[in-house]
Design an enzyme around this catalytic site. Structure first.
Site, PDB file in Angstrom:
ATOM      1  N   THR A 188       0.845  -1.192   0.000  1.00  0.00           N
ATOM      2  CA  THR A 188       0.000   0.000   0.000  1.00  0.00           C
ATOM      3  C   THR A 188       0.884   1.247   0.000  1.00  0.00           C
ATOM      4  O   THR A 188       2.070   1.159  -0.323  1.00  0.00           O
ATOM      5  CB  THR A 188      -1.005  -0.034   1.184  1.00  0.00           C
ATOM      6  OG1 THR A 188      -1.949   1.016   1.031  1.00  0.00           O
ATOM      7  CG2 THR A 188      -0.307   0.103   2.526  1.00  0.00           C
ATOM      8  N   ASN A 189       0.335   2.393   0.340  1.00  0.00           N
ATOM      9  CA  ASN A 189       1.116   3.632   0.346  1.00  0.00           C
ATOM     10  C   ASN A 189       0.654   4.525   1.496  1.00  0.00           C
ATOM     11  O   ASN A 189      -0.245   4.155   2.250  1.00  0.00           O
ATOM     12  CB  ASN A 189       0.989   4.338  -1.011  1.00  0.00           C
ATOM     13  CG  ASN A 189      -0.451   4.650  -1.333  1.00  0.00           C
ATOM     14  OD1 ASN A 189      -1.101   5.418  -0.639  1.00  0.00           O
ATOM     15  ND2 ASN A 189      -0.976   4.034  -2.381  1.00  0.00           N
ATOM     16  N   ASP A 190       1.244   5.691   1.609  1.00  0.00           N
ATOM     17  CA  ASP A 190       1.027   6.562   2.769  1.00  0.00           C
ATOM     18  C   ASP A 190      -0.243   7.401   2.726  1.00  0.00           C
ATOM     19  O   ASP A 190      -0.478   8.197   3.638  1.00  0.00           O
ATOM     20  CB  ASP A 190       2.205   7.535   2.905  1.00  0.00           C
ATOM     21  CG  ASP A 190       3.337   6.911   3.702  1.00  0.00           C
ATOM     22  OD1 ASP A 190       3.036   6.097   4.593  1.00  0.00           O
ATOM     23  OD2 ASP A 190       4.491   7.241   3.423  1.00  0.00           O
ATOM     24  N   SER A 191      -1.053   7.273   1.702  1.00  0.00           N
ATOM     25  CA  SER A 191      -2.241   8.119   1.610  1.00  0.00           C
ATOM     26  C   SER A 191      -3.160   7.914   2.812  1.00  0.00           C
ATOM     27  O   SER A 191      -3.399   6.790   3.234  1.00  0.00           O
ATOM     28  CB  SER A 191      -3.004   7.795   0.325  1.00  0.00           C
ATOM     29  OG  SER A 191      -4.238   8.469   0.326  1.00  0.00           O
TER      30      SER A 191
END
Ligand code: CTP
Ligand code: CA
Length: 228
Positions: free
Chosen positions: A33-36
């Protein structure tokens, strides 16, 4: 056209927002996933609800709870987000793509938990479908807003995305700058339209960015209507 700028009603207008970071699973207990945080997307959704719009958010991984009055559809992967966006797209007036969508996903997804074996592990990834580009190709009068997260040459990359994905507006943030982008409650954004840079706003609360963005969208839809 009943689209007016500041303080007026978006009643009856259908707005679709995507928010958060997508999740691409490797096995039942692991994912990429990512930091959003989803904060920018939900700030936009809330601002649109406050103007009376009918708002749906397609939300991947987010922090916190969405405000009342927003219809939220939860998804994990880029592929699921694509499906949920496409099934609603034709009915929409405005689509705002604030989500941080994975560019790649694991080619294989194991049904049971992967066991450790060798000292090294190579995970092969494949490209996901670009949701924004897909709806850009199908656009029939919808006003489409894309986001661009950049760390360099913001104008160059933002304009490239705007043209390639057939967007009406790009909201670019320089994620290398403190106070902009993924986490946090503030953002520093630059706005681009077909004609190039429209505006650069100072560091603002995400709620204020959302409010200004909707005002800008309303102005540009009205102008488009006026031209024909
Ligand atoms: N986007 C999308 N589907 C994808 C990837 C991105 O809809 N599979 C959308 C994002 O929601 C955002 C815009 O495209 O509105 C720009 O995302 P960004 O990551 O900045 O650009 P990319 O086109 O993915 O290019 P790159 O990551 O290489 O800069
Ligand atoms: Ca990307």
């Amino acid at each position: 056209e009943q689209w007016f700028a500041q303080g007026s009603s978006w009643k009856g207008k259908k707005v679709l927002v995507t928010a958060g970071g997508t999740i691409e699973r490797l096995d039942p207990v692991r994912f990429l996933t990512n930091d959003s945080s989803g904060k920018m997307g939900f700030a936009i959704a809330e601002a649109a609800v406050n103007r009376g719009a009918d708002v749906t958010v397609i939300a991947a991984r987010i922090q916190g709870e969405p405000a009342a009055g927003i219809h939220v559809v939860r998804v994990e992967s880029a592929e699921q987000m694509l499906e949920e966006v496409l099934s609603r797209f034709d009915d929409m007036d405005i689509v705002i793509k604030a989500a941080a969508v994975a560019d790649y996903r694991p080619i294989a997804r194991a049904d049971s938990k992967l066991k450790k074996k060798s000292d090294r592990l190579v995970i092969e990834l494949e490209r996901t479908t670009d949701i924004l580009q897909t709806i850009g190709q199908r656009k029939k009068g919808q006003f489409i807003v894309g986001f661009a997260a950049e760390t360099e040459q913001v104008e160059h990359y933002a304009m490239d995305k705007l043209i390639r994905k057939n967007c009406d507006l790009i909201v670019a943030n320089d994620v290398s700058v403190e106070g902009a982008g993924f986490n946090g409650d503030t953002n520093i954004v630059h706005l681009f339209g077909q004609e190039g840079r429209i505006a650069s706003w100072p560091m603002l609360q995400k709620s204020e960015v959302a409010h200004r963005l909707l005002t800008l969208i309303a102005e540009r839809i009205t102008d488009k209507g006026d031209r024909g």
